[in-house]
Design a protein around this motif. Structure first.
Motif, short mmCIF file in Angstrom:
data_model
loop_
_atom_site.label_atom_id
_atom_site.label_comp_id
_atom_site.label_asym_id
_atom_site.label_seq_id
_atom_site.Cartn_x
_atom_site.Cartn_y
_atom_site.Cartn_z
N LYS A 35 0.80 -1.23 0.00
CA LYS A 35 0.00 0.00 0.00
C LYS A 35 0.83 1.28 0.00
CE LYS A 35 -3.93 -2.25 2.25
NZ LYS A 35 -4.85 -2.27 3.42
N GLY A 36 2.09 1.18 -0.38
CA GLY A 36 2.91 2.38 -0.48
C GLY A 36 3.54 2.79 0.84
N LEU A 37 4.16 3.99 0.83
CA LEU A 37 4.99 4.40 1.96
C LEU A 37 4.31 5.33 2.96
CD1 LEU A 37 8.43 5.05 0.21
CD2 LEU A 37 7.79 3.14 1.68
N LYS A 38 3.09 5.75 2.70
CA LYS A 38 2.48 6.74 3.61
C LYS A 38 2.43 6.24 5.05
CE LYS A 38 -1.44 9.80 4.34
NZ LYS A 38 -1.43 9.59 5.80
N LYS A 39 1.95 5.02 5.25
CA LYS A 39 1.86 4.50 6.62
C LYS A 39 3.25 4.33 7.23
CE LYS A 39 -0.63 0.77 6.13
NZ LYS A 39 -1.42 -0.44 6.48
N VAL A 40 4.21 3.97 6.41
CA VAL A 40 5.57 3.80 6.91
C VAL A 40 6.12 5.14 7.38
CG1 VAL A 40 7.90 3.00 6.36
CG2 VAL A 40 5.92 1.88 5.30
N ILE A 41 5.92 6.17 6.57
CA ILE A 41 6.41 7.51 6.93
C ILE A 41 5.69 8.03 8.17
CG2 ILE A 41 6.50 9.92 6.17
CD1 ILE A 41 6.87 8.80 3.29
N ASP A 42 4.38 7.89 8.20
CA ASP A 42 3.61 8.36 9.36
C ASP A 42 4.09 7.69 10.65
OD1 ASP A 42 2.14 9.96 7.68
OD2 ASP A 42 0.37 8.65 7.65
N GLN A 43 4.31 6.38 10.59
CA GLN A 43 4.76 5.66 11.78
C GLN A 43 6.17 6.09 12.17
OE1 GLN A 43 7.23 2.98 11.38
NE2 GLN A 43 7.12 1.92 13.34
N ALA A 44 7.04 6.30 11.18
CA ALA A 44 8.42 6.71 11.47
C ALA A 44 8.45 8.07 12.15
CB ALA A 44 9.23 6.74 10.18
N LEU A 45 7.63 9.00 11.67
CA LEU A 45 7.58 10.33 12.26
C LEU A 45 7.01 10.28 13.69
CD1 LEU A 45 6.39 12.41 9.18
CD2 LEU A 45 8.68 12.37 10.20
N GLU A 46 6.01 9.44 13.89
CA GLU A 46 5.43 9.30 15.22
C GLU A 46 6.44 8.73 16.20
OE1 GLU A 46 1.68 7.08 17.48
OE2 GLU A 46 1.93 6.90 15.31
N GLU A 47 7.15 7.68 15.78
CA GLU A 47 8.15 7.06 16.64
C GLU A 47 9.30 8.03 16.93
OE1 GLU A 47 7.97 2.91 17.22
OE2 GLU A 47 6.33 4.30 17.62
N ALA A 48 9.74 8.76 15.91
CA ALA A 48 10.81 9.74 16.10
C ALA A 48 10.39 10.80 17.10
CB ALA A 48 11.17 10.38 14.76
N GLY A 49 9.15 11.28 16.99
CA GLY A 49 8.66 12.30 17.90
C GLY A 49 8.65 11.83 19.34
N LYS A 50 8.21 10.60 19.57
CA LYS A 50 8.18 10.05 20.93
C LYS A 50 9.61 9.92 21.49
CE LYS A 50 3.98 7.27 20.30
NZ LYS A 50 3.46 5.87 20.19
N LEU A 51 10.52 9.44 20.69
CA LEU A 51 11.89 9.27 21.14
C LEU A 51 12.54 10.62 21.47
CD1 LEU A 51 13.00 6.58 18.54
CD2 LEU A 51 12.85 6.21 21.02
N ILE A 52 12.35 11.57 20.58
CA ILE A 52 12.99 12.88 20.77
C ILE A 52 12.34 13.63 21.94
CG2 ILE A 52 13.36 15.12 19.67
CD1 ILE A 52 13.56 13.43 16.99
N ASP A 53 11.02 13.57 22.04
CA ASP A 53 10.34 14.19 23.19
C ASP A 53 10.79 13.54 24.50
OD1 ASP A 53 8.98 15.86 21.51
OD2 ASP A 53 7.09 14.74 21.57
N GLY A 54 11.12 12.26 24.44
CA GLY A 54 11.57 11.55 25.63
C GLY A 54 13.00 11.85 26.02
#
Length: 272
Positions: A35-54
């Protein structure tokens, strides 16, 4: 050889902690949903945000959920997909040091790092042939180093020694293998447990530190709040994945509260 102080400059701190962004399956993977990369990108950005906020000191983008990995040359669809996703992460968080681990192809990882703005790569196989879960991995450091010089000499290479889920084709003492990786210009070596999430043996770290007294030695698996103190007495920093996930499960999402709790412990260790 790279010194620990030079290594710390990359992350602007001592004992840096690099949080893992384990991507959803990429195109070409046996478990890719098509189904393409949109879900992959969305998940990567979400995970990055949690890690960096932490409070992590850097992140690494990795095709962790692409079983099984190519033991030598990664295919075009994986390289292009990882480049796109990593670029989006760097665009969202340009001031956070980012690394690339394209399993298990360090030359492709360097290419992705250059095109996405990453500052380092994790070379899971660098100096020795390994019997990997995906087959025989025959990396050659002269090829990797010459490619880096050709494309982007600024990219750092953090090299695994006796990488998890595999074994050297010819077993040698871990400290000898680590010394050779440093001798052949890796910017840091990584010592891990036998599998993802397994604790890195303290004795292995001490053996490597004995032959590399002022050289960056990273932990590649199994660090948690309980063992962080004793590990960081020897190690220079760590990659952390499973510990940051819900229930400590590497296949689940990042839990920001677990990240914050862990990084609070790291802050206390740094201040002692």
């Amino acid at each position: 050889m790279t010194t620990v102080s030079e290594f710390n400059e990359i992350f602007a701190t001592s004992k840096p902690i690099i949080g893992m962004i384990h991507l959803k399956p990429l195109p070409g993977s046996p478990v890719y949903d098509g189904k393409g990369l949109k879900k992959v990108i969305d998940q990567a950005l979400e995970e990055a945000g949690k890690l960096i906020d932490g409070g992590v000191d850097g992140v690494q983008v990795e095709n962790y959920n692409d079983p099984s990995y190519f033991p030598d040359v990664a295919p075009a669809e994986t390289v292009s997909s990882l480049s796109i996703v990593a670029h989006e992460v760097h665009k969202a968080y340009p001031n956070v040091p980012m690394g690339i681990c394209l399993l298990a192809d360090p030359i492709a990882s360097i290419a992705v790092a250059h095109t996405s703005g990453a500052r380092f790569v994790r070379a899971t196989v660098f100096t020795e042939a390994a019997v990997d879960v995906s087959g025989l991995a025959l990396r050659r450091p002269h090829e990797i180093l010459r490619y880096r010089k050709f494309l982007d000499p600024s990219i750092k290479i953090f090299a695994d020694v006796h990488i998890k889920h595999s074994a050297p084709l010819a077993m040698r003492p871990i400290e000898e293998s680590a010394y050779d990786a440093a001798y052949f210009m890796a910017d840091a070596v990584i010592i891990s447990g036998k599998h993802t999430g397994f604790e890195t043996p303290l004795e292995d770290l001490k053996k490597v530190r004995g032959v590399l007294p002022d050289y960056p030695i990273m932990v590649g698996s199994g660090m948690n709040k309980v063992n962080a103190q004793k590990i960081l007495e020897v190690a220079s920093g760590a990659f952390v994945g499973s510990t940051f996930k819900i229930d400590g499960n590497s296949y689940k999402s990042v839990d920001c509260e677990r990240v914050k709790e862990f990084m609070k412990v790291i802050g206390e260790i740094r201040n002692r």
